[in-house]
Design a protein around this motif. Structure first.
Motif, PDB file in Angstrom:
ATOM      1  N   PRO A  67     -32.936  38.992  32.785  1.00 60.22           N
ATOM      2  CA  PRO A  67     -32.979  37.914  31.803  1.00 60.22           C
ATOM      3  C   PRO A  67     -33.525  38.412  30.467  1.00 60.22           C
ATOM      4  O   PRO A  67     -34.464  39.207  30.434  1.00 60.22           O
ATOM      5  CB  PRO A  67     -33.933  36.894  32.444  1.00 60.22           C
ATOM      6  CG  PRO A  67     -33.905  37.198  33.909  1.00 60.22           C
ATOM      7  CD  PRO A  67     -33.725  38.678  33.999  1.00 60.22           C
ATOM      8  N   VAL A  68     -32.910  37.945  29.388  1.00 62.73           N
ATOM      9  CA  VAL A  68     -33.292  38.370  28.039  1.00 62.73           C
ATOM     10  C   VAL A  68     -33.396  37.137  27.154  1.00 62.73           C
ATOM     11  O   VAL A  68     -32.628  36.182  27.300  1.00 62.73           O
ATOM     12  CB  VAL A  68     -32.254  39.343  27.443  1.00 62.73           C
ATOM     13  CG1 VAL A  68     -32.742  39.900  26.109  1.00 62.73           C
ATOM     14  CG2 VAL A  68     -31.948  40.485  28.407  1.00 62.73           C
ATOM     15  N   THR A  69     -34.341  37.170  26.212  1.00 65.72           N
ATOM     16  CA  THR A  69     -34.469  36.095  25.236  1.00 65.72           C
ATOM     17  C   THR A  69     -34.639  36.687  23.850  1.00 65.72           C
ATOM     18  O   THR A  69     -35.059  37.839  23.696  1.00 65.72           O
ATOM     19  CB  THR A  69     -35.663  35.166  25.561  1.00 65.72           C
ATOM     20  OG1 THR A  69     -35.700  34.088  24.610  1.00 65.72           O
ATOM     21  CG2 THR A  69     -36.983  35.926  25.503  1.00 65.72           C
ATOM     22  N   LEU A  70     -34.302  35.903  22.852  1.00 62.49           N
ATOM     23  CA  LEU A  70     -34.538  36.274  21.454  1.00 62.49           C
ATOM     24  C   LEU A  70     -34.508  35.022  20.598  1.00 62.49           C
ATOM     25  O   LEU A  70     -34.019  33.973  21.014  1.00 62.49           O
ATOM     26  CB  LEU A  70     -33.507  37.294  20.965  1.00 62.49           C
ATOM     27  CG  LEU A  70     -32.014  37.002  21.094  1.00 62.49           C
ATOM     28  CD1 LEU A  70     -31.498  36.028  20.035  1.00 62.49           C
ATOM     29  CD2 LEU A  70     -31.207  38.300  21.000  1.00 62.49           C
ATOM     30  N   HIS A  71     -35.071  35.137  19.397  1.00 61.40           N
ATOM     31  CA  HIS A  71     -34.976  34.090  18.386  1.00 61.40           C
ATOM     32  C   HIS A  71     -33.940  34.533  17.364  1.00 61.40           C
ATOM     33  O   HIS A  71     -34.019  35.655  16.848  1.00 61.40           O
ATOM     34  CB  HIS A  71     -36.317  33.863  17.702  1.00 61.40           C
ATOM     35  CG  HIS A  71     -37.298  33.068  18.508  1.00 61.40           C
ATOM     36  ND1 HIS A  71     -37.844  33.543  19.679  1.00 61.40           N
ATOM     37  CD2 HIS A  71     -37.823  31.824  18.316  1.00 61.40           C
ATOM     38  CE1 HIS A  71     -38.682  32.636  20.157  1.00 61.40           C
ATOM     39  NE2 HIS A  71     -38.672  31.595  19.367  1.00 61.40           N
ATOM     40  N   ALA A  72     -32.980  33.671  17.069  1.00 66.79           N
ATOM     41  CA  ALA A  72     -31.865  34.056  16.188  1.00 66.79           C
ATOM     42  C   ALA A  72     -31.845  33.203  14.928  1.00 66.79           C
ATOM     43  O   ALA A  72     -32.001  31.985  14.982  1.00 66.79           O
ATOM     44  CB  ALA A  72     -30.542  33.901  16.924  1.00 66.79           C
ATOM     45  N   THR A  73     -31.634  33.868  13.806  1.00 67.95           N
ATOM     46  CA  THR A  73     -31.348  33.164  12.571  1.00 67.95           C
ATOM     47  C   THR A  73     -29.905  32.669  12.620  1.00 67.95           C
ATOM     48  O   THR A  73     -29.098  33.148  13.426  1.00 67.95           O
ATOM     49  CB  THR A  73     -31.521  34.093  11.367  1.00 67.95           C
ATOM     50  OG1 THR A  73     -30.538  35.138  11.445  1.00 67.95           O
ATOM     51  CG2 THR A  73     -32.918  34.701  11.330  1.00 67.95           C
ATOM     52  N   THR A 115     -31.063  32.677  25.160  1.00 67.88           N
ATOM     53  CA  THR A 115     -31.324  33.391  26.409  1.00 67.88           C
ATOM     54  C   THR A 115     -30.018  33.917  26.988  1.00 67.88           C
ATOM     55  O   THR A 115     -28.935  33.393  26.713  1.00 67.88           O
ATOM     56  CB  THR A 115     -32.020  32.496  27.445  1.00 67.88           C
ATOM     57  OG1 THR A 115     -31.229  31.318  27.669  1.00 67.88           O
ATOM     58  CG2 THR A 115     -33.408  32.088  27.007  1.00 67.88           C
ATOM     59  N   ARG A 116     -30.174  34.954  27.793  1.00 71.38           N
ATOM     60  CA  ARG A 116     -29.031  35.586  28.472  1.00 71.38           C
ATOM     61  C   ARG A 116     -29.441  35.856  29.914  1.00 71.38           C
ATOM     62  O   ARG A 116     -30.544  36.344  30.170  1.00 71.38           O
ATOM     63  CB  ARG A 116     -28.667  36.881  27.750  1.00 71.38           C
ATOM     64  CG  ARG A 116     -27.438  37.635  28.247  1.00 71.38           C
ATOM     65  CD  ARG A 116     -27.223  38.833  27.338  1.00 71.38           C
ATOM     66  NE  ARG A 116     -25.980  39.558  27.591  1.00 71.38           N
ATOM     67  CZ  ARG A 116     -25.883  40.642  28.337  1.00 71.38           C
ATOM     68  NH1 ARG A 116     -26.973  41.132  28.939  1.00 71.38           N
ATOM     69  NH2 ARG A 116     -24.722  41.244  28.495  1.00 71.38           N
ATOM     70  N   ASN A 117     -28.595  35.508  30.860  1.00 69.14           N
ATOM     71  CA  ASN A 117     -28.858  35.686  32.294  1.00 69.14           C
ATOM     72  C   ASN A 117     -30.006  34.823  32.799  1.00 69.14           C
ATOM     73  O   ASN A 117     -30.586  35.102  33.851  1.00 69.14           O
ATOM     74  CB  ASN A 117     -29.152  37.160  32.633  1.00 69.14           C
ATOM     75  CG  ASN A 117     -27.987  38.073  32.331  1.00 69.14           C
ATOM     76  OD1 ASN A 117     -26.829  37.660  32.389  1.00 69.14           O
ATOM     77  ND2 ASN A 117     -28.276  39.321  31.986  1.00 69.14           N
ATOM     78  N   ILE A 118     -30.335  33.777  32.067  1.00 64.76           N
ATOM     79  CA  ILE A 118     -31.354  32.820  32.500  1.00 64.76           C
ATOM     80  C   ILE A 118     -31.090  31.523  31.726  1.00 64.76           C
ATOM     81  O   ILE A 118     -30.769  31.567  30.535  1.00 64.76           O
ATOM     82  CB  ILE A 118     -32.777  33.368  32.239  1.00 64.76           C
ATOM     83  CG1 ILE A 118     -33.829  32.506  32.928  1.00 64.76           C
ATOM     84  CG2 ILE A 118     -33.064  33.499  30.767  1.00 64.76           C
ATOM     85  CD1 ILE A 118     -35.241  33.114  32.880  1.00 64.76           C
ATOM     86  N   PRO A 119     -31.188  30.360  32.387  1.00 73.18           N
ATOM     87  CA  PRO A 119     -30.812  29.114  31.716  1.00 73.18           C
ATOM     88  C   PRO A 119     -31.791  28.639  30.653  1.00 73.18           C
ATOM     89  O   PRO A 119     -31.476  27.757  29.864  1.00 73.18           O
ATOM     90  CB  PRO A 119     -30.731  28.105  32.873  1.00 73.18           C
ATOM     91  CG  PRO A 119     -31.622  28.677  33.936  1.00 73.18           C
ATOM     92  CD  PRO A 119     -31.477  30.165  33.814  1.00 73.18           C
ATOM     93  N   GLY A 120     -32.971  29.209  30.600  1.00 74.99           N
ATOM     94  CA  GLY A 120     -33.978  28.822  29.623  1.00 74.99           C
ATOM     95  C   GLY A 120     -35.237  29.632  29.859  1.00 74.99           C
ATOM     96  O   GLY A 120     -35.336  30.380  30.840  1.00 74.99           O
TER      97      GLY A 120
END
Length: 283
Positions: A102-108, A261-266
């Motif tokens: 699972p990966v997360t980030l904040h995107a502009t 998020t990627r590979n995780i719903p939240g």
């Protein structure tokens, strides 16, 4: 047609690359943020491509890992190499290394289309607010105090419960990284903690973890009392009461970022007690 940039090797960055990373930030019109880069490059893992024409970087990013969750931040491409696919190549490399994690980030808004192309989905939003805190209305009723070394085990337990992942390698750096670290407690123990760390001319409030909104307000007000700088923080938009209170007390809305998020719903953990991240670059 292949670009010459496609042949440049991607390498791991270290703390020795701090100035080059800050130069890259400045190149794209961001603050240099050397203090933050220092934390990210030591607590996390940097990736970059060297510019063959000078001593700078073509592109860079940082990955901070928490058990099986990874956060990606500070994704930057030098202006002269922008829109040539090098940022996409760096992201694909990093995601390939992370595999199915699972990966997360904040995107502009500018970066969001690329991340959607790479399999990220928007699962939340954060609002950045900034300004001099000017108290108005009733003062928060929850008492706070400066954290001590003896508070660290309780801070780690609370953070693990709220964040849903072990962040010991990051949280234990807070006493040295932040100018202020404060806690709130009741008869049952710790109910919140918050830090204020220097970032150019501001103090960034984060992490901000609290039992409820009143506790979050008290922690922010106590941090504001200890600085003459403007405050800046990124608050989960679901915390509407806190955002309204901050704006009523002098902070102005600056921008929104998508939490992706990627590979995780939240994001894991308890969002009701997670008001603001340490930095959007580290999740």
């Amino acid at each position: 047609m292949p670009s010459p940039l496609d042949e440049l090797p991607i390498r791991r960055l270290t703390i020795d690359d701090l100035v080059s990373c800050a130069d890259l930030s400045e190149n794209r019109g961001w603050p240099r943020e050397e203090h933050k880069w220092g934390l990210l490059l030591t607590a996390g893992r940097g990736y970059g491509i060297d510019d063959p024409d000078d001593k700078g970087l073509v592109t860079a990013c940082v990955v901070t890992e928490y058990a099986d969750l990874a956060a990606i931040g500070m994704v930057l491409v030098a202006e002269k190499h922008a829109r040539q696919g090098v940022g996409r190549r760096l992201m694909r490399h990093v995601l390939a290394e992370l595999g199915d994690r699972p990966v997360t980030l904040h995107a502009t808004p500018y970066g969001r289309p690329l991340y959607e192309e790479l399999g990220f989905e928007t699962t939340g939003r954060a609002e950045m607010v900034r300004g001099h805190f000017r108290p108005s209305g009733p003062a928060p009723t929850v008492a706070t105090r400066p954290a001590t070394a003896e508070d660290l085990p309780a801070i780690l337990r609370l953070d693990d419960d709220v964040f849903g992942r072990d962040r010991t390698h990051v949280i234990t750096r807070l006493p040295a990284f932040a100018d202020q670290l404060r806690v709130a407690e009741d008869s049952g123990g710790l109910i919140g903690y918050a830090a204020a760390w220097p970032n150019m001319e501001t103090h960034v409030v984060g992490p901000l973890v609290a039992r409820d909104t009143e506790t979050a307000k008290a922690l922010i007000a106590s941090l504001a009392a200890g600085t003459d700088r403007p405050l800046r923080t990124d608050v989960d938009v679901r915390h509407e009461e806190l955002l309204d209170w901050l704006k009523a007390n002098g902070l102005e809305p600056i921008a929104f970022n998508a939490v992706m998020t990627r590979n995780i719903p939240g994001l894991p953990g308890d969002w009701t007690r997670r008001f603001a991240p340490l930095t959007v670059a580290a999740g």
